[in-house]
Enzyme design. Structure first.
Site, PDB file in Angstrom:
ATOM      1  N   CYS A  73      15.878  97.454  81.698  1.00 46.07           N
ATOM      2  CA  CYS A  73      15.829  96.055  81.273  1.00 46.07           C
ATOM      3  C   CYS A  73      15.020  95.917  79.985  1.00 46.07           C
ATOM      4  O   CYS A  73      13.914  96.438  79.903  1.00 46.07           O
ATOM      5  CB  CYS A  73      15.172  95.228  82.369  1.00 46.07           C
ATOM      6  SG  CYS A  73      14.826  93.530  81.895  1.00 46.07           S
ATOM      7  N   CYS A  79       8.157  90.811  81.296  1.00 45.95           N
ATOM      8  CA  CYS A  79       8.442  90.047  82.516  1.00 45.95           C
ATOM      9  C   CYS A  79       7.459  90.442  83.609  1.00 45.95           C
ATOM     10  O   CYS A  79       7.051  91.590  83.717  1.00 45.95           O
ATOM     11  CB  CYS A  79       9.874  90.341  82.960  1.00 45.95           C
ATOM     12  SG  CYS A  79      10.320  89.639  84.556  1.00 45.95           S
ATOM     13  N   CYS A  82       8.767  93.337  87.244  1.00 47.66           N
ATOM     14  CA  CYS A  82       8.673  94.788  87.420  1.00 47.66           C
ATOM     15  C   CYS A  82       7.382  95.298  86.791  1.00 47.66           C
ATOM     16  O   CYS A  82       6.987  94.838  85.732  1.00 47.66           O
ATOM     17  CB  CYS A  82       9.845  95.493  86.735  1.00 47.66           C
ATOM     18  SG  CYS A  82      11.435  95.163  87.497  1.00 47.66           S
ATOM     19  N   CYS A 161      18.941  89.975  85.426  1.00 45.47           N
ATOM     20  CA  CYS A 161      17.852  90.761  85.997  1.00 45.47           C
ATOM     21  C   CYS A 161      18.476  91.931  86.746  1.00 45.47           C
ATOM     22  O   CYS A 161      19.363  91.738  87.576  1.00 45.47           O
ATOM     23  CB  CYS A 161      17.041  89.903  86.961  1.00 45.47           C
ATOM     24  SG  CYS A 161      15.931  90.876  87.982  1.00 45.47           S
ATOM     25  N   GLN A 284      14.659  88.485 104.494  1.00 44.67           N
ATOM     26  CA  GLN A 284      14.247  89.671 103.744  1.00 44.67           C
ATOM     27  C   GLN A 284      15.092  89.814 102.482  1.00 44.67           C
ATOM     28  O   GLN A 284      16.305  89.667 102.550  1.00 44.67           O
ATOM     29  CB  GLN A 284      14.428  90.908 104.628  1.00 44.67           C
ATOM     30  CG  GLN A 284      13.522  90.916 105.840  1.00 44.67           C
ATOM     31  CD  GLN A 284      12.104  91.314 105.487  1.00 44.67           C
ATOM     32  OE1 GLN A 284      11.842  91.788 104.394  1.00 44.67           O
ATOM     33  NE2 GLN A 284      11.196  91.120 106.416  1.00 44.67           N
ATOM     34  N   TYR A 313       3.926  87.835 114.391  1.00 45.65           N
ATOM     35  CA  TYR A 313       4.306  87.504 113.009  1.00 45.65           C
ATOM     36  C   TYR A 313       5.811  87.734 112.860  1.00 45.65           C
ATOM     37  O   TYR A 313       6.255  88.455 111.977  1.00 45.65           O
ATOM     38  CB  TYR A 313       3.551  88.367 111.985  1.00 45.65           C
ATOM     39  CG  TYR A 313       2.066  88.423 112.168  1.00 45.65           C
ATOM     40  CD1 TYR A 313       1.240  87.501 111.518  1.00 45.65           C
ATOM     41  CD2 TYR A 313       1.477  89.385 112.972  1.00 45.65           C
ATOM     42  CE1 TYR A 313      -0.130  87.551 111.677  1.00 45.65           C
ATOM     43  CE2 TYR A 313       0.107  89.442 113.143  1.00 45.65           C
ATOM     44  CZ  TYR A 313      -0.700  88.529 112.494  1.00 45.65           C
ATOM     45  OH  TYR A 313      -2.059  88.595 112.639  1.00 45.65           O
ATOM     46  N   GLU A 334       5.156  83.265 115.792  1.00 46.66           N
ATOM     47  CA  GLU A 334       5.198  83.002 114.349  1.00 46.66           C
ATOM     48  C   GLU A 334       4.588  81.628 114.080  1.00 46.66           C
ATOM     49  O   GLU A 334       4.772  80.700 114.850  1.00 46.66           O
ATOM     50  CB  GLU A 334       6.672  83.075 113.903  1.00 46.66           C
ATOM     51  CG  GLU A 334       7.038  82.363 112.621  1.00 46.66           C
ATOM     52  CD  GLU A 334       6.385  82.952 111.390  1.00 46.66           C
ATOM     53  OE1 GLU A 334       6.306  84.187 111.260  1.00 46.66           O
ATOM     54  OE2 GLU A 334       5.928  82.168 110.536  1.00 46.66           O
ATOM     55  N   ASP A 390       3.762  92.580 112.261  1.00 50.92           N
ATOM     56  CA  ASP A 390       4.253  92.635 110.878  1.00 50.92           C
ATOM     57  C   ASP A 390       3.560  91.517 110.103  1.00 50.92           C
ATOM     58  O   ASP A 390       4.193  90.538 109.711  1.00 50.92           O
ATOM     59  CB  ASP A 390       5.785  92.461 110.884  1.00 50.92           C
ATOM     60  CG  ASP A 390       6.400  92.584 109.498  1.00 50.92           C
ATOM     61  OD1 ASP A 390       5.675  92.919 108.539  1.00 50.92           O
ATOM     62  OD2 ASP A 390       7.616  92.330 109.368  1.00 50.92           O
ATOM     63  N   CYS A 417       2.830  95.227 104.758  1.00 53.46           N
ATOM     64  CA  CYS A 417       3.182  95.122 103.343  1.00 53.46           C
ATOM     65  C   CYS A 417       1.939  95.295 102.480  1.00 53.46           C
ATOM     66  O   CYS A 417       1.978  95.083 101.278  1.00 53.46           O
ATOM     67  CB  CYS A 417       3.867  93.789 103.061  1.00 53.46           C
ATOM     68  SG  CYS A 417       2.868  92.384 103.535  1.00 53.46           S
TER      69      CYS A 417
HETATM   70  N1  SAH Z   1       8.954  90.257 110.658  1.00 52.66           N
HETATM   71  C1  SAH Z   1       9.363  89.080 109.926  1.00 52.66           C
HETATM   72  C2  SAH Z   1       8.556  88.771 108.693  1.00 52.66           C
HETATM   73  C3  SAH Z   1       7.123  89.022 108.726  1.00 52.66           C
HETATM   74  S1  SAH Z   1       6.318  88.370 107.281  1.00 52.66           S
HETATM   75  C4  SAH Z   1      10.778  89.219 109.453  1.00 52.66           C
HETATM   76  O1  SAH Z   1      11.282  90.333 109.315  1.00 52.66           O
HETATM   77  O2  SAH Z   1      11.408  88.229 109.177  1.00 52.66           O
HETATM   78  C5  SAH Z   1       4.877  87.724 108.025  1.00 52.66           C
HETATM   79  C6  SAH Z   1       5.110  86.464 108.824  1.00 52.66           C
HETATM   80  O3  SAH Z   1       3.875  86.082 109.410  1.00 52.66           O
HETATM   81  C7  SAH Z   1       5.555  85.253 108.027  1.00 52.66           C
HETATM   82  O4  SAH Z   1       6.730  84.765 108.612  1.00 52.66           O
HETATM   83  C8  SAH Z   1       4.394  84.250 108.163  1.00 52.66           C
HETATM   84  O5  SAH Z   1       4.841  82.917 108.226  1.00 52.66           O
HETATM   85  C9  SAH Z   1       3.780  84.663 109.461  1.00 52.66           C
HETATM   86  N2  SAH Z   1       2.352  84.360 109.686  1.00 52.66           N
HETATM   87  C10 SAH Z   1       1.358  84.262 108.777  1.00 52.66           C
HETATM   88  N3  SAH Z   1       0.175  84.093 109.385  1.00 52.66           N
HETATM   89  C11 SAH Z   1       0.418  84.076 110.720  1.00 52.66           C
HETATM   90  C12 SAH Z   1      -0.420  83.956 111.877  1.00 52.66           C
HETATM   91  N4  SAH Z   1      -1.727  83.809 111.764  1.00 52.66           N
HETATM   92  N5  SAH Z   1       0.165  84.017 113.086  1.00 52.66           N
HETATM   93  C13 SAH Z   1       1.516  84.176 113.203  1.00 52.66           C
HETATM   94  N6  SAH Z   1       2.339  84.289 112.155  1.00 52.66           N
HETATM   95  C14 SAH Z   1       1.801  84.251 110.924  1.00 52.66           C
END
Ligand code: SAH
Length: 462
Positions: A73, A79, A82, A161, A284, A313, A334, A390, A417
């Site tokens: 790019c 930008c 990246c 992009c 995602q 999460y 969540e 997660d 992440c």
């Molecule tokens: N596994 C999910 C994404 C996880 S991303 C998927 O694949 O779709 C992290 C997630 O945690 C987000 O959706 C966010 O809204 C949530 N989150 C953030 N803080 C939190 C908390 N204290 N308790 C529960 N969920 C939470």
């Protein structure tokens, strides 16, 4: 020796920092230099000098690194999207794997790390299924679109992009031609005036369905029927909407969606699970790698069909629904209510009846469940066979980690992440009865410094 601003120096880049910047040393003085890669010999101008370290701007490459590649790019450096496009993909993967390893050693205090080779992409470009293009004006007052430069809101004009799909450019051309023809004013963040704020495009890689959502400071745009008519001719077009956003902050989307043409959602798949994706849904952005990541989470979970699994999460329930077919019961937690609505609908759409979802903070819902269970079962403790987490970048709250340990799951699968907070949380779990069994990084965002990691912990036999 000390260096000062505007000094020009020659430095060999020997390392790369968290944000993909090159790091070199001259007589012990550390210099961070954006746009350089390990192995470069570079002429650098110091733009900010502290006592022991400074920041430099790349002036010229005296000897380019053997691992340097030409950016695909033309805007790769300016930008903000990246950070490491000029590093060969093989070395990008090495950089990411090392980042995880370093964090586990330095922050987690681990010495023997059961690290498996990082999972790379087949094609490290064109992987994003979502793009959000801001609309603005250039110096001559012409309406433009592109991407924000790093850390600012000035727009670098660019409709192509390379992380996204090719169709984005054709869509933007139609929208921008329309805006020019009918003199639609771009939204101005300073004054709060103007109409068109962003163009959001989503693409279902498996279904080939396309969504265009125009984010508007109002409820209408001039001759929207004409614009929708043109966009609708693109093969795969499924949803054309307006998102009403009249707020003054810099959150991209407002709450209300008005349909201009077609449906107000598209569908796509992760594995065999079908998802309905509206402009407001979280989904995602790299479904191919997500499938690999969650495939590993499933493998690590070691399910036989009899297990009770918690997915903390859980977002829109991607992991929960992915695991449900192999588990007895799955409980997802969540914090965002709309995501839980999506999760429930997605479960029903896929005929999955053993997944249950709760809205709330994981660090409140799980401990509350645990306490209630104990009270209702004469002191017996709630048990889970597998707990999957997660979390967002800040990782898990310690209250949650404590309850997880109390529930004595045989296995914990940690999807992360941010490897720094991952390392911190793994340290806690391993000090409290768990053992790190498997670790694997997955590249979901090539050309950027981000890396996902999945880990398996199992309970030490007492
Ligand atoms: N596994 C999910 C994404 C996880 S991303 C998927 O694949 O779709 C992290 C997630 O945690 C987000 O959706 C966010 O809204 C949530 N989150 C953030 N803080 C939190 C908390 N204290 N308790 C529960 N969920 C939470």
């Amino acid at each position: 020796m000390e260096y000062k601003k505007n000094d020009i120096v020659i430095v060999k880049i020997e390392d790369m920092g968290q944000n993909g910047e090159g790091i070199g040393k001259i007589d012990g003085y550390i210099l961070f230099v954006k746009d350089t890669v390990i192995g470069d010999l570079a002429e650098v101008k110091i733009i900010k000098a502290k006592k022991n370290y400074g920041y430099g701007r790349l002036m010229s490459l005296i000897e380019p690194s053997a691992d340097r590649v030409a950016a695909v790019c033309p805007y790769a450096r300016s930008c903000g999207g990246c950070q490491i496009q000029e590093l060969s993909y093989e070395k990008q993967l090495e950089f990411k794997q090392n980042k995880v390893l370093n964090h586990l050693q330095r922050i987690g205090g681990f010495t023997e790390i059961p690290m498996e080779p990082i999972v790379g992409m087949e094609n490290p470009f064109g992987y994003r299924n979502k793009a959000q293009f801001p609309i603005g004006k250039n110096r001559e007052g012409k309406i433009i679109t592109g991407f924000y430069a790093g850390r600012t809101h000035s727009i670098i004009e660019n409709r192509r992009c390379y992380l996204g799909v090719e169709i984005n450019e054709q869509i933007l051309n139609i929208v921008m031609d329309h805006a020019e023809r009918y003199r639609i004013e771009p939204y101005d963040e300073e004054t709060g005036k103007g109409l068109l704020r962003h163009v959001l495009i989503r693409y279902g890689f498996k279904t080939k369905e396309i969504m265009v959502c125009l984010v508007v400071n109002g409820r209408k745009i001039p001759y929207s029927d004409k614009l929708a008519g043109k966009l609708a001719q693109i093969p795969g077009m499924t949803s054309i909407t307006i998102n009403v956003n009249t707020r003054r902050d810099n959150v991209i989307l407002g709450d209300e969606i008005l349909t201009l043409w077609g449906q107000d959602y598209i569908t796509d798949y992760i594995g065999n699970v079908k998802f309905q994706i509206s402009p407001l849904s979280f989904y995602q952005v790299n479904p191919a790698q997500t499938e690999k990541l969650y495939g590993l989470a499933l493998e690590y979970a070691g399910l036989t069909g009899n297990e009770t699994v918690w997915d903390l999460y859980c977002g829109i329930g991607t992991i929960s629904l992915f695991l449900a077919g192999k588990a007895k019961e799955v409980y997802g937690v969540e914090i965002v209510p709309a995501a839980i609505e999506d999760a429930k609908r997605n479960a029903a759409e896929n005929g999955i009846y053993n997944a249950h979802f709760y809205v709330g903070k994981a660090e409140e819902v799980l401990p509350a469940y645990y306490d209630k269970y104990e009270k209702e079962h004469n002191g017996e403790r709630a048990h889970a066979d597998v707990i999957v987490v997660d979390p967002p970048r800040k990782g898990c709250d310690e209250t949650l980690l404590k309850t997880m340990v109390d529930m004595q799951p045989d296995r914990i699968v940690y999807v992360s992440c941010d490897s720094a907070t991952l390392a911190r949380d793994l340290k806690y779990l391993c000090e409290n009865g768990y053992e790190l069994r498997r670790v694997r990084a997955v590249d979901q965002f090539s050309q950027t410094v981000h890396v996902e990691t999945v880990c398996l912990l199992s309970r030490k036999s007492q």
